[in-house]
Design a protein around this motif. Structure first.
Motif, PDB file in Angstrom:
ATOM      1  N   ASN A  98      -1.823 -12.231  79.404  1.00 35.70           N
ATOM      2  CA  ASN A  98      -0.813 -11.859  78.416  1.00 35.70           C
ATOM      3  C   ASN A  98      -0.788 -12.702  77.145  1.00 35.70           C
ATOM      4  O   ASN A  98      -0.157 -12.306  76.182  1.00 35.70           O
ATOM      5  CB  ASN A  98       0.589 -11.885  79.053  1.00 35.70           C
ATOM      6  CG  ASN A  98       1.077 -13.306  79.229  1.00 35.70           C
ATOM      7  OD1 ASN A  98       0.368 -14.133  79.774  1.00 35.70           O
ATOM      8  ND2 ASN A  98       2.258 -13.600  78.737  1.00 35.70           N
ATOM      9  N   ALA A  99      -1.459 -13.850  77.110  1.00 38.57           N
ATOM     10  CA  ALA A  99      -1.271 -14.734  75.956  1.00 38.57           C
ATOM     11  C   ALA A  99      -2.589 -15.065  75.252  1.00 38.57           C
ATOM     12  O   ALA A  99      -3.495 -15.640  75.863  1.00 38.57           O
ATOM     13  CB  ALA A  99      -0.582 -16.028  76.387  1.00 38.57           C
ATOM     14  N   SER A 100      -2.670 -14.733  73.969  1.00 41.63           N
ATOM     15  CA  SER A 100      -3.872 -15.113  73.222  1.00 41.63           C
ATOM     16  C   SER A 100      -3.937 -16.632  73.068  1.00 41.63           C
ATOM     17  O   SER A 100      -5.021 -17.196  72.943  1.00 41.63           O
ATOM     18  CB  SER A 100      -3.909 -14.430  71.859  1.00 41.63           C
ATOM     19  OG  SER A 100      -2.804 -14.803  71.082  1.00 41.63           O
ATOM     20  N   LEU A 101      -2.780 -17.278  73.083  1.00 40.20           N
ATOM     21  CA  LEU A 101      -2.759 -18.736  72.978  1.00 40.20           C
ATOM     22  C   LEU A 101      -3.534 -19.373  74.149  1.00 40.20           C
ATOM     23  O   LEU A 101      -4.216 -20.386  73.976  1.00 40.20           O
ATOM     24  CB  LEU A 101      -1.315 -19.223  72.969  1.00 40.20           C
ATOM     25  CG  LEU A 101      -1.063 -20.539  72.271  1.00 40.20           C
ATOM     26  CD1 LEU A 101      -1.420 -20.492  70.793  1.00 40.20           C
ATOM     27  CD2 LEU A 101       0.395 -20.947  72.435  1.00 40.20           C
ATOM     28  N   MET A 104      -7.126 -19.133  73.298  1.00 36.42           N
ATOM     29  CA  MET A 104      -7.499 -20.128  72.272  1.00 36.42           C
ATOM     30  C   MET A 104      -7.664 -21.505  72.913  1.00 36.42           C
ATOM     31  O   MET A 104      -8.610 -22.235  72.631  1.00 36.42           O
ATOM     32  CB  MET A 104      -6.430 -20.184  71.169  1.00 36.42           C
ATOM     33  CG  MET A 104      -6.366 -18.923  70.334  1.00 36.42           C
ATOM     34  SD  MET A 104      -5.033 -18.999  69.124  1.00 36.42           S
ATOM     35  CE  MET A 104      -4.262 -17.409  69.382  1.00 36.42           C
ATOM     36  N   TYR A 136       0.303 -22.819  61.848  1.00 27.54           N
ATOM     37  CA  TYR A 136       1.015 -22.491  63.094  1.00 27.54           C
ATOM     38  C   TYR A 136       1.090 -23.727  63.994  1.00 27.54           C
ATOM     39  O   TYR A 136       0.057 -24.282  64.375  1.00 27.54           O
ATOM     40  CB  TYR A 136       0.267 -21.346  63.776  1.00 27.54           C
ATOM     41  CG  TYR A 136       0.851 -20.870  65.089  1.00 27.54           C
ATOM     42  CD1 TYR A 136       2.226 -20.786  65.299  1.00 27.54           C
ATOM     43  CD2 TYR A 136       0.017 -20.459  66.121  1.00 27.54           C
ATOM     44  CE1 TYR A 136       2.740 -20.318  66.498  1.00 27.54           C
ATOM     45  CE2 TYR A 136       0.522 -19.979  67.317  1.00 27.54           C
ATOM     46  CZ  TYR A 136       1.887 -19.922  67.501  1.00 27.54           C
ATOM     47  OH  TYR A 136       2.409 -19.462  68.688  1.00 27.54           O
ATOM     48  N   HIS A 139      -1.141 -24.013  67.200  1.00 26.99           N
ATOM     49  CA  HIS A 139      -2.561 -24.345  66.984  1.00 26.99           C
ATOM     50  C   HIS A 139      -2.723 -25.871  66.924  1.00 26.99           C
ATOM     51  O   HIS A 139      -3.624 -26.444  67.540  1.00 26.99           O
ATOM     52  CB  HIS A 139      -3.046 -23.767  65.652  1.00 26.99           C
ATOM     53  CG  HIS A 139      -3.206 -22.275  65.626  1.00 26.99           C
ATOM     54  ND1 HIS A 139      -3.295 -21.578  64.454  1.00 26.99           N
ATOM     55  CD2 HIS A 139      -3.300 -21.359  66.620  1.00 26.99           C
ATOM     56  CE1 HIS A 139      -3.431 -20.284  64.710  1.00 26.99           C
ATOM     57  NE2 HIS A 139      -3.435 -20.124  66.022  1.00 26.99           N
ATOM     58  N   TYR A 219      -1.591 -11.043  63.653  1.00 32.09           N
ATOM     59  CA  TYR A 219      -0.780 -10.039  62.934  1.00 32.09           C
ATOM     60  C   TYR A 219      -1.660  -8.959  62.300  1.00 32.09           C
ATOM     61  O   TYR A 219      -1.313  -8.403  61.252  1.00 32.09           O
ATOM     62  CB  TYR A 219       0.103 -10.753  61.887  1.00 32.09           C
ATOM     63  CG  TYR A 219       0.996 -11.773  62.560  1.00 32.09           C
ATOM     64  CD1 TYR A 219       2.036 -11.355  63.384  1.00 32.09           C
ATOM     65  CD2 TYR A 219       0.771 -13.142  62.449  1.00 32.09           C
ATOM     66  CE1 TYR A 219       2.840 -12.264  64.055  1.00 32.09           C
ATOM     67  CE2 TYR A 219       1.569 -14.066  63.121  1.00 32.09           C
ATOM     68  CZ  TYR A 219       2.597 -13.616  63.916  1.00 32.09           C
ATOM     69  OH  TYR A 219       3.381 -14.520  64.593  1.00 32.09           O
ATOM     70  N   SER A 254       1.489  -9.206  72.114  1.00 34.83           N
ATOM     71  CA  SER A 254       2.772  -9.911  72.285  1.00 34.83           C
ATOM     72  C   SER A 254       3.830  -9.388  71.331  1.00 34.83           C
ATOM     73  O   SER A 254       4.996  -9.281  71.685  1.00 34.83           O
ATOM     74  CB  SER A 254       2.587 -11.402  72.046  1.00 34.83           C
ATOM     75  OG  SER A 254       1.852 -11.955  73.103  1.00 34.83           O
ATOM     76  N   LYS A 255       3.416  -9.091  70.093  1.00 36.29           N
ATOM     77  CA  LYS A 255       4.379  -8.592  69.100  1.00 36.29           C
ATOM     78  C   LYS A 255       4.117  -7.118  68.808  1.00 36.29           C
ATOM     79  O   LYS A 255       4.368  -6.626  67.715  1.00 36.29           O
ATOM     80  CB  LYS A 255       4.316  -9.459  67.858  1.00 36.29           C
ATOM     81  CG  LYS A 255       4.947 -10.813  68.164  1.00 36.29           C
ATOM     82  CD  LYS A 255       4.699 -11.855  67.145  1.00 36.29           C
ATOM     83  CE  LYS A 255       5.364 -13.150  67.574  1.00 36.29           C
ATOM     84  NZ  LYS A 255       4.996 -14.268  66.725  1.00 36.29           N
ATOM     85  N   PHE A 347       7.089 -14.082  59.233  1.00 34.77           N
ATOM     86  CA  PHE A 347       7.725 -15.248  58.619  1.00 34.77           C
ATOM     87  C   PHE A 347       7.856 -15.148  57.107  1.00 34.77           C
ATOM     88  O   PHE A 347       7.090 -14.451  56.454  1.00 34.77           O
ATOM     89  CB  PHE A 347       6.917 -16.515  58.954  1.00 34.77           C
ATOM     90  CG  PHE A 347       6.706 -16.680  60.425  1.00 34.77           C
ATOM     91  CD1 PHE A 347       7.741 -17.135  61.233  1.00 34.77           C
ATOM     92  CD2 PHE A 347       5.502 -16.337  61.018  1.00 34.77           C
ATOM     93  CE1 PHE A 347       7.571 -17.259  62.593  1.00 34.77           C
ATOM     94  CE2 PHE A 347       5.321 -16.454  62.396  1.00 34.77           C
ATOM     95  CZ  PHE A 347       6.358 -16.919  63.175  1.00 34.77           C
TER      96      PHE A 347
HETATM   97  C1  LIG Z   1      -0.442 -17.054  64.605  1.00 36.54           C
HETATM   98  C2  LIG Z   1      -0.009 -16.844  65.999  1.00 36.54           C
HETATM   99  N1  LIG Z   1      -0.922 -16.831  66.987  1.00 36.54           N
HETATM  100  C3  LIG Z   1      -0.569 -16.661  68.273  1.00 36.54           C
HETATM  101  C4  LIG Z   1       0.744 -16.499  68.637  1.00 36.54           C
HETATM  102  C5  LIG Z   1       1.080 -16.341  70.086  1.00 36.54           C
HETATM  103  O1  LIG Z   1       0.330 -15.300  70.603  1.00 36.54           O
HETATM  104  P1  LIG Z   1       0.349 -14.939  72.141  1.00 36.54           P
HETATM  105  O2  LIG Z   1       1.722 -14.475  72.458  1.00 36.54           O
HETATM  106  O3  LIG Z   1      -0.662 -13.843  72.261  1.00 36.54           O
HETATM  107  O4  LIG Z   1      -0.040 -16.151  72.909  1.00 36.54           O
HETATM  108  C6  LIG Z   1       1.739 -16.513  67.647  1.00 36.54           C
HETATM  109  C7  LIG Z   1       3.153 -16.385  68.008  1.00 36.54           C
HETATM  110  O5  LIG Z   1       4.041 -16.638  67.241  1.00 36.54           O
HETATM  111  C8  LIG Z   1       1.348 -16.688  66.297  1.00 36.54           C
HETATM  112  O6  LIG Z   1       2.245 -16.724  65.311  1.00 36.54           O
END
Ligand SMILES: Cc1ncc(COP(=O)(O)O)c(C=O)c1O
Length: 428
Positions: A98-101, A104, A136, A139, A219, A254-255, A347
């Protein structure tokens, strides 16, 4: 009137008014929060049909039972769907949890310790990363946590300052990568130009180490209007430059659907995907393919996904309007701050006069309004100008966004006038 044109008496009078307005604000006892860029419940409600959408049909297009183990790189139909959002071929996609973070983090951790070709931590000096600022915070947190030194460079209206990026990559030892949020950047909202993408694709060739462009396209499809600026295709530039092994692109729903239960994905060269898959194979037997299939059933195709994003935009737009019309009406032409009007993303990035961001945030906090901490948009939480404030209007109701912004502009006014009055330098 512009504050630099106020004489001492005018500053004193404006300050007295601001002090009195601020006392009235304190008396309201507000409790508002404009900190994190979370989708509102109204937005997550748009995707409630994900629940139960499979109606007992758990077979993927190739017959795979998605309830079971396996399929480390994700379902082919999910690859085909999300590849279009990233403008890449489906066979260069990996669909995960579920999370691209998380992806990364995994990519950086892998590149650091094992390396796609050469581990970053095998060099003589500390691995370094280029961080366009403001940027961000998460990151930066990954780099800090993993011991990667962050080197800042200015973010311009069309992306990172590539003159500086090119110079740093050549001047410094062991520069291993750069963070990028190419469309509706977090937090400035800028969209990288074609020229920036072309130079980004060339950047790995200048580096000494196995440089990676961390291309976080969070985004990619999050425009507020139909005519918002499009993003060029980094993959085409990378193929032309011969650097496709040095670009890793990320995204997620996620969004788009649920921030806590969406689908994350990445795209990179087939050679990189093979190495990454091997690495991921030690961490999981396979991702949540049920959720992937639910997303495919929900959107059907890219057009379905884009129609869904139009519904998001109609929820987000009034919130952004509340922020921007208040800034324009109350601070426009005063010289008390600068901001740009983003055409998508989550933002609005506000710049106070130098040295005032912390004060504005403290004044707001004392009045019951939570803003993202000053410095959060900079590595190590250190904004050398103490001027950037990230405004995240998605989560609160429109009325709360409006109330927060009314209070925010007052805090900016008060902080600016107090500093002018105490510095004793006035216009005429
Ligand atoms: C630039 C950016 N990358 C990644 C994320 C988080 O992504 P994910 O929910 O897929 O982990 C956000 C969330 O605010 C974001 O602003």
């Amino acid at each position: 009137m512009h504050v630099d044109q106020l004489d001492a008496a005018q500053v004193a009078q404006a300050l007295a008014e601001a002090e009195s307005d601020y006392q009235a604000l304190l008396a309201q006892g507000l409790s508002l929060d404009l900190t994190r860029g979370k989708p509102s419940a109204e937005q997550t409600n748009l995707s409630n049909d994900l629940d139960g959408i499979l109606k007992g049909h758990y077979a993927a297009q190739d017959g795979t039972d998605v309830r079971n183990y396996g399929g480390l790189d994700g379902l082919p139909e999910a690859k085909a769907l999300f590849a279009q959002a990233l403008q890449v071929p489906a066979d260069e996609m990996l669909i995960a949890g579920n999370a691209s973070l998380t992806l990364m983090y995994q990519v950086i951790d892998f590149a650091l310790r094992f390396g796609f070709r050469k581990a970053w931590n095998k060099g003589a000096s500390t691995p370094k990363f280029l961080c366009p600022v403001p940027g961000y915070d998460r990151h930066f947190a990954i780099c800090e946590y993993l011991g990667i030194e962050m080197v800042t460079l200015p973010m311009l209206d069309d992306g990172p300052d590539m003159d500086v990026a090119e110079a740093l990559v050549q001047e410094l030892d062991n520069v291993c990568g750069i963070w990028c949020v190419p469309r509706f950047s977090n937090p400035t909202g800028c969209v990288y130009s074609e020229a920036t993408l072309a130079r980004l694709a060339e950047l790995p060739k200048l580096a000494q180490n196995d440089f990676i462009v961390m291309y976080d396209n969070a985004y990619a499809v999050h425009a507020l209007t139909d005519d918002a600026p499009a993003l060029g295709n980094i993959r085409d530039y990378a193929v032309a430059a011969g650097t496709e092994n040095h670009i890793v692109q990320f995204g997620s729903t996620s969004k788009i659907t649920f921030a806590g239960a969406g689908v994350a994905f990445l795209s990179t060269s087939k050679a990189n995907l093979a190495v990454l898959k091997h690495h991921l194979g030690f961490q999981t037997i396979g991702p949540d393919k049920v959720n992937q299939l639910r997303h495919v059933a929900f959107f059907q195709n890219h057009e379905g996904l884009m129609a869904h994003m139009t519904r998001h935009a109609s929820i987000m737009k009034p919130r952004f309007n509340a922020v921007l019309t208040t800034l324009d009406a109350k601070l426009g032409g005063t010289g008390m701050g600068t901001w740009i009007s983003p055409e998508g993303g989550y933002f609005v990035s506000f710049e106070t006069r130098p040295g005032l961001a912390k004060t504005v945030i403290r004044l707001a906090s004392d009045a019951g309004i939570k803003l993202t901490p000053a410095g959060a948009t900079f590595p190590y939480g250190n904004d050398p100008q103490d001027s950037n404030i990230r405004i995240a209007p998605s989560f609160p109701s429109i009325a709360d966004v409006q109330a927060t912004m009314d209070a925010f502009v007052l805090c900016v006014r008060l902080a600016t006038l107090r500093s002018l009055a105490s510095s004793g330098t006035f216009g005429s």
